[in-house]
Motif scaffolding. Structure first.
Motif, short mmCIF file in Angstrom:
data_model
loop_
_atom_site.label_atom_id
_atom_site.label_comp_id
_atom_site.label_asym_id
_atom_site.label_seq_id
_atom_site.Cartn_x
_atom_site.Cartn_y
_atom_site.Cartn_z
N THR A 155 0.82 -1.21 0.00
CA THR A 155 0.00 0.00 0.00
C THR A 155 0.85 1.26 0.00
N GLU A 156 1.83 1.30 0.90
CA GLU A 156 2.67 2.50 1.03
C GLU A 156 3.57 2.68 -0.19
N ALA A 157 4.10 1.58 -0.73
CA ALA A 157 4.95 1.67 -1.91
C ALA A 157 4.16 2.22 -3.09
N SER A 158 2.93 1.75 -3.24
CA SER A 158 2.05 2.24 -4.31
C SER A 158 1.81 3.74 -4.15
N TYR A 159 1.54 4.16 -2.93
CA TYR A 159 1.29 5.59 -2.67
C TYR A 159 2.52 6.43 -2.97
N GLN A 160 3.69 5.98 -2.51
CA GLN A 160 4.93 6.74 -2.72
C GLN A 160 5.28 6.82 -4.21
N LEU A 161 5.06 5.76 -4.94
CA LEU A 161 5.33 5.79 -6.37
C LEU A 161 4.35 6.72 -7.08
N THR A 162 3.11 6.73 -6.62
CA THR A 162 2.11 7.64 -7.20
C THR A 162 2.54 9.09 -7.01
N MET A 163 3.02 9.42 -5.81
CA MET A 163 3.48 10.78 -5.53
C MET A 163 4.71 11.13 -6.37
N LEU A 164 5.61 10.17 -6.53
CA LEU A 164 6.81 10.40 -7.33
C LEU A 164 6.45 10.60 -8.80
N ILE A 165 5.56 9.77 -9.30
CA ILE A 165 5.12 9.91 -10.69
C ILE A 165 4.50 11.29 -10.92
N SER A 166 3.68 11.73 -9.98
CA SER A 166 3.06 13.05 -10.09
C SER A 166 4.11 14.16 -10.12
N LEU A 167 5.13 14.01 -9.29
CA LEU A 167 6.22 15.00 -9.25
C LEU A 167 6.99 15.00 -10.58
N GLU A 168 7.22 13.82 -11.11
CA GLU A 168 7.93 13.71 -12.38
C GLU A 168 7.10 14.30 -13.52
N GLN A 169 5.80 14.10 -13.49
CA GLN A 169 4.93 14.67 -14.52
C GLN A 169 4.93 16.19 -14.47
N GLU A 170 4.94 16.73 -13.25
CA GLU A 170 5.00 18.19 -13.09
C GLU A 170 6.31 18.73 -13.66
N ALA A 171 7.40 18.03 -13.39
CA ALA A 171 8.71 18.46 -13.91
C ALA A 171 8.76 18.33 -15.42
N LEU A 172 8.18 17.27 -15.96
CA LEU A 172 8.19 17.03 -17.40
C LEU A 172 7.44 18.15 -18.13
N ALA A 173 6.39 18.68 -17.50
CA ALA A 173 5.60 19.74 -18.12
C ALA A 173 6.37 21.06 -18.21
N LYS A 174 7.41 21.19 -17.42
CA LYS A 174 8.16 22.45 -17.36
C LYS A 174 9.54 22.38 -18.02
N VAL A 175 10.13 21.19 -18.06
CA VAL A 175 11.52 21.07 -18.51
C VAL A 175 11.64 21.26 -20.02
N THR A 176 12.74 21.86 -20.44
CA THR A 176 13.00 22.05 -21.87
C THR A 176 14.20 21.23 -22.34
N ASP A 177 15.01 20.75 -21.40
CA ASP A 177 16.17 19.94 -21.77
C ASP A 177 15.71 18.55 -22.21
N ILE A 178 16.09 18.14 -23.40
CA ILE A 178 15.60 16.90 -23.99
C ILE A 178 16.07 15.67 -23.22
N ASN A 179 17.30 15.67 -22.72
CA ASN A 179 17.82 14.50 -22.01
C ASN A 179 17.11 14.30 -20.67
N PHE A 180 16.90 15.39 -19.95
CA PHE A 180 16.20 15.29 -18.67
C PHE A 180 14.75 14.88 -18.91
N ALA A 181 14.15 15.42 -19.98
CA ALA A 181 12.77 15.08 -20.32
C ALA A 181 12.64 13.59 -20.67
N ASN A 182 13.58 13.08 -21.42
CA ASN A 182 13.54 11.66 -21.80
C ASN A 182 13.68 10.75 -20.58
#
Length: 206
Positions: A155-182
């Protein structure tokens, strides 16, 4: 009146005439006003851009810090590996740790493109991320003592991964560097599948 006094009088009158010169024309006044507003506007825009860049930098630092903390050999995912009873849950956990380590490595390689130093994360980000990891660990510690580690871990691992994925999606929406985005895109895809596997796990499925 001698010559010196006469010359002094002329000099004083000249100064007064210069000081009392004609007033500025309306056109010049408008130009001055426009120039002042332009300077103020540039200062405001510069401040907004600076604040935005700082916020984005901290966001990228958060993503890297959390991935690194979860991938660490002393982190929560590794710490409880040998205490998990379910073989399928242990196997899933190994896959997650491998994915996190790959992401940590690729983000570190691309860090210069988003102007972050992975060895010098800001104190504010360090404090926030340390709190998240500590809370995750404390919940697993408690569950282990109660003999409920497997179900709580899933349960906790699922929750933590969900939060991490959300954080990564937020970063992906803002980043312009192609390597970091990939690196972010690959991690989001991989962790989403693994998160879903945690959600699907059941002790009765052993």
């Amino acid at each position: 009146m001698d010559n010196k006094a006469y010359l002094d009088e002329i000099a004083v009158k000249g100064k007064r005439k210069g000081a009392d010169g004609p007033p500025l024309s309306p056109a010049i006044i408008k130009l001055i006003i426009v120039a002042v507003f332009a300077v103020i506007s540039l200062a405001i825009v510069g401040s907004i851009i600076s604040n935005k860049n700082t916020a984005n930098t901290q966001l990228y630092e958060k993503v890297y810090s959390r991935v690194a903390a979860f991938a660490d050999k002393k982190g929560p995912f590794a710490k409880y590996q040998n205490y998990i009873n379910s073989s399928s849950l242990r196997a899933l956990n190994i896959s997650v740790r491998s994915s996190l380590e790959t992401t940590r490595s690729t983000l570190a390689s691309a860090a210069s493109g988003v102007k972050i130093d992975t060895k010098s994360i800001s104190a504010e980000v360090k404090k926030d991320e340390s709190g998240i990891t500590s809370l995750f660990t404390s919940k697993l510690d408690e569950a282990r003592l109660l003999g409920e580690l497997d179900s709580t871990f899933a349960t906790e691992a699922s929750y933590q991964l969900t939060m991490l994925i959300s954080l990564e999606q937020e970063a992906l929406a803002k980043v312009t560097d192609i390597n970091f985005a990939n690196a972010l895109s690959a991690s989001i895809e991989d962790l989403t599948l693994l998160r879903d596997n945690y959600n699907d796990w059941s002790p009765t499925g052993e």
